[in-house]
Design a protein around this motif. Sequence first.
Motif, PDB file in Angstrom:
ATOM      1  N   GLY A   1       0.225  -1.181  -0.217  1.00  0.00           N
ATOM      2  CA  GLY A   1      -0.139  -0.109   0.173  1.00  0.00           C
ATOM      3  C   GLY A   1       1.181   1.487  -0.178  1.00  0.00           C
ATOM      4  O   GLY A   1       0.133   1.812  -0.619  1.00  0.00           O
ATOM      5  N   ARG A   2       1.743   1.579   0.921  1.00  0.00           N
ATOM      6  CA  ARG A   2       2.406   2.654   0.958  1.00  0.00           C
ATOM      7  C   ARG A   2       3.530   2.923  -0.364  1.00  0.00           C
ATOM      8  O   ARG A   2       3.641   3.703  -0.792  1.00  0.00           O
ATOM      9  CB  ARG A   2       3.468   2.236   1.715  1.00  0.00           C
ATOM     10  N   SER A   3       3.887   1.575  -1.295  1.00  0.00           N
ATOM     11  CA  SER A   3       4.606   1.732  -2.659  1.00  0.00           C
ATOM     12  C   SER A   3       3.242   2.942  -3.280  1.00  0.00           C
ATOM     13  O   SER A   3       4.425   2.654  -4.884  1.00  0.00           O
ATOM     14  CB  SER A   3       4.779   0.219  -2.998  1.00  0.00           C
ATOM     15  N   PHE A   4       2.174   2.868  -3.367  1.00  0.00           N
ATOM     16  CA  PHE A   4       1.311   3.454  -4.379  1.00  0.00           C
ATOM     17  C   PHE A   4       1.330   4.249  -3.239  1.00  0.00           C
ATOM     18  O   PHE A   4       0.522   5.834  -4.428  1.00  0.00           O
ATOM     19  CB  PHE A   4       0.178   2.432  -4.346  1.00  0.00           C
ATOM     20  N   THR A   5       1.368   4.996  -2.562  1.00  0.00           N
ATOM     21  CA  THR A   5       0.671   6.326  -1.101  1.00  0.00           C
ATOM     22  C   THR A   5       1.783   7.270  -1.062  1.00  0.00           C
ATOM     23  O   THR A   5       2.158   8.131  -0.819  1.00  0.00           O
ATOM     24  CB  THR A   5       0.076   6.159  -0.365  1.00  0.00           C
ATOM     25  N   ASN A   6       3.052   5.985  -1.014  1.00  0.00           N
ATOM     26  CA  ASN A   6       4.576   7.183  -1.238  1.00  0.00           C
ATOM     27  C   ASN A   6       4.403   8.343  -2.851  1.00  0.00           C
ATOM     28  O   ASN A   6       5.136   7.668  -3.397  1.00  0.00           O
ATOM     29  CB  ASN A   6       5.631   6.793  -0.912  1.00  0.00           C
TER      30      ASN A   6
ATOM     31  N   ALA B   1       7.133   9.813  -3.167  1.00  0.00           N
ATOM     32  CA  ALA B   1       8.485  10.060  -3.588  1.00  0.00           C
ATOM     33  C   ALA B   1       8.862   8.624  -4.396  1.00  0.00           C
ATOM     34  O   ALA B   1       9.325   8.197  -5.649  1.00  0.00           O
ATOM     35  CB  ALA B   1       9.682   9.328  -2.651  1.00  0.00           C
ATOM     36  N   SER B   2       7.265   7.282  -4.571  1.00  0.00           N
ATOM     37  CA  SER B   2       7.408   6.653  -5.563  1.00  0.00           C
ATOM     38  C   SER B   2       6.312   7.242  -6.615  1.00  0.00           C
ATOM     39  O   SER B   2       5.146   7.111  -6.422  1.00  0.00           O
ATOM     40  CB  SER B   2       6.324   5.530  -5.174  1.00  0.00           C
TER      41      SER B   2
ATOM     42  N   LYS C   1       5.940   2.003 -10.043  1.00  0.00           N
ATOM     43  CA  LYS C   1       6.821   1.447  -8.989  1.00  0.00           C
ATOM     44  C   LYS C   1       5.819   0.162  -8.138  1.00  0.00           C
ATOM     45  O   LYS C   1       6.184  -0.540  -7.420  1.00  0.00           O
ATOM     46  CB  LYS C   1       7.087   1.849  -8.162  1.00  0.00           C
ATOM     47  N   GLY C   2       4.481   1.063  -8.065  1.00  0.00           N
ATOM     48  CA  GLY C   2       3.540   0.131  -6.621  1.00  0.00           C
ATOM     49  C   GLY C   2       2.837  -0.804  -7.792  1.00  0.00           C
ATOM     50  O   GLY C   2       2.291  -1.848  -7.412  1.00  0.00           O
ATOM     51  N   LEU C   3       2.722  -0.956  -8.643  1.00  0.00           N
ATOM     52  CA  LEU C   3       1.991  -1.941  -9.965  1.00  0.00           C
ATOM     53  C   LEU C   3       3.051  -3.019  -9.489  1.00  0.00           C
ATOM     54  O   LEU C   3       2.708  -4.423  -9.881  1.00  0.00           O
ATOM     55  CB  LEU C   3       1.518  -1.310 -11.019  1.00  0.00           C
ATOM     56  N   LEU C   4       4.176  -2.364 -10.011  1.00  0.00           N
ATOM     57  CA  LEU C   4       5.687  -3.143 -10.249  1.00  0.00           C
ATOM     58  C   LEU C   4       5.572  -4.544  -8.900  1.00  0.00           C
ATOM     59  O   LEU C   4       5.627  -6.203  -8.232  1.00  0.00           O
ATOM     60  CB  LEU C   4       6.616  -3.582 -10.463  1.00  0.00           C
ATOM     61  N   THR C   5       5.252  -3.440  -7.849  1.00  0.00           N
ATOM     62  CA  THR C   5       5.354  -4.097  -6.447  1.00  0.00           C
ATOM     63  C   THR C   5       4.223  -4.988  -6.128  1.00  0.00           C
ATOM     64  O   THR C   5       4.701  -6.201  -5.445  1.00  0.00           O
ATOM     65  CB  THR C   5       5.473  -3.615  -5.075  1.00  0.00           C
ATOM     66  N   LEU C   6       3.250  -4.678  -6.110  1.00  0.00           N
ATOM     67  CA  LEU C   6       2.349  -5.524  -6.860  1.00  0.00           C
ATOM     68  C   LEU C   6       2.571  -6.601  -7.248  1.00  0.00           C
ATOM     69  O   LEU C   6       1.990  -8.065  -6.792  1.00  0.00           O
ATOM     70  CB  LEU C   6       0.558  -5.013  -6.832  1.00  0.00           C
ATOM     71  N   ILE C   7       3.039  -6.373  -8.549  1.00  0.00           N
ATOM     72  CA  ILE C   7       2.867  -7.987  -9.376  1.00  0.00           C
ATOM     73  C   ILE C   7       3.540  -8.286  -9.029  1.00  0.00           C
ATOM     74  O   ILE C   7       3.841 -10.022  -9.163  1.00  0.00           O
ATOM     75  CB  ILE C   7       3.309  -7.443 -11.103  1.00  0.00           C
ATOM     76  N   VAL C   8       5.306  -8.291  -8.438  1.00  0.00           N
ATOM     77  CA  VAL C   8       5.567  -9.314  -8.214  1.00  0.00           C
ATOM     78  C   VAL C   8       5.206  -9.957  -6.577  1.00  0.00           C
ATOM     79  O   VAL C   8       5.649 -11.339  -6.996  1.00  0.00           O
ATOM     80  CB  VAL C   8       7.536  -8.182  -7.809  1.00  0.00           C
ATOM     81  N   ALA C   9       4.643  -9.246  -5.654  1.00  0.00           N
ATOM     82  CA  ALA C   9       4.101 -10.385  -4.296  1.00  0.00           C
ATOM     83  C   ALA C   9       2.914 -11.034  -4.945  1.00  0.00           C
ATOM     84  O   ALA C   9       3.013 -11.979  -4.213  1.00  0.00           O
ATOM     85  CB  ALA C   9       3.355  -9.164  -3.634  1.00  0.00           C
TER      86      ALA C   9
ATOM     87  N   THR D   1      12.813   0.360 -10.728  1.00  0.00           N
ATOM     88  CA  THR D   1      13.506  -0.081  -9.610  1.00  0.00           C
ATOM     89  C   THR D   1      12.967   0.036  -8.293  1.00  0.00           C
ATOM     90  O   THR D   1      12.438   0.818  -7.833  1.00  0.00           O
ATOM     91  CB  THR D   1      15.379   0.068  -9.259  1.00  0.00           C
ATOM     92  N   LEU D   2      12.994  -1.567  -7.940  1.00  0.00           N
ATOM     93  CA  LEU D   2      12.209  -1.734  -6.231  1.00  0.00           C
ATOM     94  C   LEU D   2      13.199  -1.504  -5.210  1.00  0.00           C
ATOM     95  O   LEU D   2      14.346  -1.320  -5.166  1.00  0.00           O
ATOM     96  CB  LEU D   2      12.065  -2.847  -6.891  1.00  0.00           C
ATOM     97  N   PRO D   3      12.464  -0.828  -4.406  1.00  0.00           N
ATOM     98  CA  PRO D   3      13.935  -0.514  -3.069  1.00  0.00           C
ATOM     99  C   PRO D   3      14.376  -1.932  -2.472  1.00  0.00           C
ATOM    100  O   PRO D   3      13.972  -2.987  -2.474  1.00  0.00           O
ATOM    101  CB  PRO D   3      13.004  -0.043  -1.783  1.00  0.00           C
ATOM    102  N   ALA D   4      15.419  -1.969  -1.610  1.00  0.00           N
ATOM    103  CA  ALA D   4      16.285  -3.678  -2.234  1.00  0.00           C
ATOM    104  C   ALA D   4      16.764  -3.358  -0.441  1.00  0.00           C
ATOM    105  O   ALA D   4      16.552  -2.359  -0.145  1.00  0.00           O
ATOM    106  CB  ALA D   4      16.866  -3.951  -3.034  1.00  0.00           C
ATOM    107  N   LEU D   5      17.243  -3.895   0.313  1.00  0.00           N
ATOM    108  CA  LEU D   5      17.340  -4.746   1.775  1.00  0.00           C
ATOM    109  C   LEU D   5      19.411  -4.359   1.673  1.00  0.00           C
ATOM    110  O   LEU D   5      19.760  -4.477   0.000  1.00  0.00           O
ATOM    111  CB  LEU D   5      17.864  -5.845   2.025  1.00  0.00           C
ATOM    112  N   THR D   6      19.692  -3.596   2.454  1.00  0.00           N
ATOM    113  CA  THR D   6      21.017  -3.297   2.451  1.00  0.00           C
ATOM    114  C   THR D   6      22.029  -3.990   2.993  1.00  0.00           C
ATOM    115  O   THR D   6      21.310  -5.007   3.445  1.00  0.00           O
ATOM    116  CB  THR D   6      21.325  -1.816   3.164  1.00  0.00           C
TER     117      THR D   6
END
Length: 130
Positions: A31-36, A38-39, A43-51, A106-111
């Motif tokens: 949800g944050r990937s759609f409402t942020n 900065a995003s 990116k929000g749609l890609l996050t949803l598709i990947v999940a 580009t999706l956020p990744a773990l550091t």
Amino acid sequence: NLVKYLTRFTDEIFSTLISFIFVVEAAQNIGRSFTNPASSFTKGLLTLIVAVSTYFTATTLKGLQKTVYFNKGIRKNVSNFGPTLGVLTGALIARWARLSQGAAATLPALTIPATFATTSGRPWLIPLFD
């Protein structure tokens, strides 16, 4: 005799709670990937598709053990590695999107830390005889 039932009940409640926390946190991140601000919507749609693809790949492969496809050994091995293959599928989708669409996808990744060490800085082996 009552203790064995209470212990199992406590174990089930605890595992349900942990699972619920992970599911809620994942839904909040999507949800944050759609409402942020900065995003982007991409990116929000890609996050949803990947999940969604990760979830459905993992559950489909996990359920393969109960089908008649392949022989029993292959079904069991694919079923055992279903969640791992689901995560790998999601990662490959995200990587493909980044390569084909560039920085917009580009999706956020773990550091990852620069050095391999414990989080508290303590040594790996604990001196037992000190």
